[in-house]
Design an enzyme around this catalytic site. Structure first.
Site, mmCIF file in Angstrom:
data_model
loop_
_atom_site.group_PDB
_atom_site.id
_atom_site.type_symbol
_atom_site.label_atom_id
_atom_site.label_comp_id
_atom_site.label_asym_id
_atom_site.label_seq_id
_atom_site.Cartn_x
_atom_site.Cartn_y
_atom_site.Cartn_z
ATOM 1 N N SER A 135 0.858 -1.190 0.000
ATOM 2 C CA SER A 135 0.000 0.000 0.000
ATOM 3 C C SER A 135 0.893 1.238 0.000
ATOM 4 C CB SER A 135 -0.854 0.012 1.276
ATOM 5 O OG SER A 135 -1.487 1.261 1.453
ATOM 6 N N TYR A 148 -2.882 -1.011 10.420
ATOM 7 C CA TYR A 148 -2.754 -1.228 8.968
ATOM 8 C C TYR A 148 -1.379 -0.743 8.482
ATOM 9 C CZ TYR A 148 -4.115 -1.103 3.997
ATOM 10 O OH TYR A 148 -4.191 -1.304 2.632
#
Ligand code: NAI
Length: 247
Positions: A135, A148
């Site tokens: 990401s 995350y």
């Protein structure tokens, strides 16, 4: 291909299968989307099977690879570590279970699947590739998503480290770092135009990305044209990692 029934995983399974790869469509929960995808792929002449399995469960991962290997006769030569989860919690409200869940799926899952792939390829003396769906948040801090960000930041150094370990065995490891992509994980942005516009203002390219645009990058990283690429992250983010909000 982990978490392959929806979003980026689904688009990538379709892309790789269209390019000729036999695909193991891993999923958790409702089997319907995975079964539909497999029916579509096999209906157009491709090879694909759906296999249920929680990537954070060691035994389930072993079974996933056993079934994939059995179905297609040989070690899995391309792993796409795509399964991922997220949910916003400010640090002070973050339950331990939530922290553990996100780290278990996003990071431990990637480790378990990479280990399985590497063991089989090394034992067979065959080359291969591992592509991690990371990401932009492997480098951009994101308030309320510390779990995350820790998982994706962890994935970055995990991928870089195993890239060094596996290079002598002819196994490449690379990551793709998506920006904001229109998938079920972002259902709020998909459904709420105002929120979506707010995010799009942070993206130099001015729009969110499509899952197929990530699938294209994964296909390239996995393929022979990327034969000298290992340990790198390719950001596919419309310029999000250029820190547009910072003058
Ligand atoms: P998604 O929610 O459609 O895909 C995630 C998939 O992982 C789902 O199919 C889900 O069922 C599966 N999954 C969840 N827990 C699992 C487990 N324990 N075992 C196996 N599978 C499991 O969302 P999307 O966007 O396609 O996400 C795919 C990857 O892309 C994730 O790793 C996510 O972090 C990453 N990503 C997504 C971005 C986006 O804006 N959509 C941006 C950056 C990264």
């Amino acid at each position: 291909m982990t978490g392959a029934a929806t979003g980026i995983g689904k688009a990538t399974a379709e892309r790789l299968n269209g390019d000729g790869a036999a695909v193991v469509v891993n999923f958790v929960g409702d089997p319907e989307p995975a079964d539909e995808l497999v029916a579509r792929l096999t209906g157009r002449g491709g090879s694909a099977i759906a296999v249920e399995g929680d990537v954070s469960d060691e035994d389930a991962v072993a079974e996933l690879f056993r079934r994939g290997t059995e179905a297609f006769g040989g070690p899995i030569d391309l792993l796409v570590n795509n399964a991922g989860v997220e949910a916003p919690y400010p640090l002070v409200d973050m339950p331990l279970e939530e922290w553990n869940r996100v780290l278990a799926v996003n990071l431990t899952g990637a480790f378990l699947c990479a280990r399985e792939t590497a063991r089989a390829l090394i034992a067979a003396s065959e080359p291969g590739a591992i592509v991690c769906v990371s990401s932009v948040h492997e480098v951009i801090p994101w308030p309320s998503f510390s779990h995350y960000c820790a998982s994706k930041g962890g994935m970055k150094l995990f991928a870089e480290t195993i890239a060094r370990e596996l290079a002598p065995h002819g196994i490449r490891v690379a990551s793709v770092g998506p920006g904001a992509i229109l998938t079920p994980i972002n259902h709020e942005l998909v459904e709420d135009e105002d929120k979506r516009r707010e995010v799009e203002e942070q993206i130099p390219w001015g729009r969110m990305g499509e899952p197929e645009e990530i699938a294209a990058a994964i296909a390239w990283l996995a393929g022979p044209e990327a034969s000298y690429v290992t340990g790198a992250t390719l950001f596919v983010d419309g310029g999000m990692t250029l820190y547009p909000g910072v003058t």
